[in-house]
Design an enzyme around this catalytic site. Structure first.
Site, mmCIF file in Angstrom:
data_model
loop_
_atom_site.group_PDB
_atom_site.id
_atom_site.type_symbol
_atom_site.label_atom_id
_atom_site.label_comp_id
_atom_site.label_asym_id
_atom_site.label_seq_id
_atom_site.Cartn_x
_atom_site.Cartn_y
_atom_site.Cartn_z
ATOM 1 N N CYS A 98 -32.394 24.549 10.763
ATOM 2 C CA CYS A 98 -32.330 23.653 11.911
ATOM 3 C C CYS A 98 -33.208 24.200 13.026
ATOM 4 O O CYS A 98 -33.219 25.414 13.263
ATOM 5 C CB CYS A 98 -30.881 23.562 12.385
ATOM 6 S SG CYS A 98 -30.664 22.551 13.844
ATOM 7 N N HIS A 148 -28.241 15.375 8.166
ATOM 8 C CA HIS A 148 -28.347 16.472 9.138
ATOM 9 C C HIS A 148 -28.537 15.913 10.553
ATOM 10 O O HIS A 148 -27.910 16.377 11.512
ATOM 11 C CB HIS A 148 -29.526 17.370 8.724
ATOM 12 C CG HIS A 148 -29.773 18.552 9.610
ATOM 13 N ND1 HIS A 148 -29.562 19.856 9.195
ATOM 14 C CD2 HIS A 148 -30.220 18.643 10.894
ATOM 15 C CE1 HIS A 148 -29.868 20.679 10.189
ATOM 16 N NE2 HIS A 148 -30.278 19.972 11.237
ATOM 17 N N GLU A 149 -29.389 14.896 10.673
ATOM 18 C CA GLU A 149 -29.685 14.335 12.008
ATOM 19 C C GLU A 149 -28.520 13.510 12.555
ATOM 20 O O GLU A 149 -28.234 13.579 13.746
ATOM 21 C CB GLU A 149 -30.963 13.488 11.959
ATOM 22 C CG GLU A 149 -32.227 14.255 11.574
ATOM 23 C CD GLU A 149 -32.413 15.560 12.335
ATOM 24 O OE1 GLU A 149 -32.181 15.580 13.555
ATOM 25 O OE2 GLU A 149 -32.769 16.568 11.691
ATOM 26 N N HIS A 181 -26.189 15.809 14.122
ATOM 27 C CA HIS A 181 -26.617 16.189 15.481
ATOM 28 C C HIS A 181 -26.160 15.136 16.492
ATOM 29 O O HIS A 181 -25.698 15.464 17.585
ATOM 30 C CB HIS A 181 -28.142 16.283 15.571
ATOM 31 C CG HIS A 181 -28.700 17.634 15.239
ATOM 32 N ND1 HIS A 181 -28.372 18.767 15.944
ATOM 33 C CD2 HIS A 181 -29.592 18.033 14.300
ATOM 34 C CE1 HIS A 181 -29.040 19.808 15.433
ATOM 35 N NE2 HIS A 181 -29.784 19.385 14.435
HETATM 36 ZN ZN ZN Z 1 -31.012 20.410 13.149
#
Ligand code: ZN
Length: 172
Positions: free
Chosen positions: A98, A140-141, A144
């Protein structure tokens, strides 16, 4: 250069949950363009979420926007606004890193295939299936945008070990 600073772990701003974009207006379009500049300026960067960038929002609330491009030529930009993962299938356990958690990688369990609904940078509706690296990236995004990091998927012991390693590296 006109790019956004990337917020680094353990900054608590990384835990802020993004608000949906109400309207894809000129402010949002300018932010998306600058997010892509930030993505292309960073080394080995496949994607970025608005909640991990130091963006000045007119209403002080980070929004649900992510920009993705992991093509070799950096010529396949994909912007997802308000992305929602509506279906998940299968399981993978691939190593990921990341931009907000420098120098640490770990294998993370993710769905192998997903279905995504979102808006693009012009406010046009997108609805598509993704698998492989793209599926991993989008999961993953969206994490976030929910204030979560890949570290949060690990067991507490593994997380603790990695965070200690990370903080030690930072001191050096
Ligand atoms: Zn990330």
């Amino acid at each position: 250069m006109d790019i956004y600073p990337i917020i680094q772990f353990p900054n608590s701003r990384l835990q802020i949950v993004g608000e949906p974009v109400a309207e894809v207006n000129d402010e949002i379009k300018a932010i998306v363009a600058k997010m892509f500049r930030t993505l292309y300026a960073a080394t080995n960067c496949a994607a970025l979420a608005a909640t991990q960038l130091d963006i000045k929002w007119s209403d002080d609330t980070p929004k649900r926007i992510t920009v993705i491009d992991f093509s070799e030529e950096k010529d396949q930009p994909l912007c997802l606004i308000n992305p929602v993962i509506s279906q998940q299938e299968g399981e993978t356990n691939l190593r990921e890193g990341c931009m907000s958690v420098a120098k640490i990688t770990a294998a993370v369990k993710r769905a192998e295939k997903i279905h995504v609904d979102a808006l693009d940078e012009n406010g046009k509706k997108l609805s598509f299936d993704a698998d492989g690296f793209m599926a991993k990236c989008i999961q993953h995004e969206t994490d976030h945008l929910d204030g979560k990091l890949f570290l949060d998927h690990l067991t507490s012991l593994r997380r603790k070990m990695l965070v200690q390693k990370l903080l030690k590296k930072k001191k050096k």
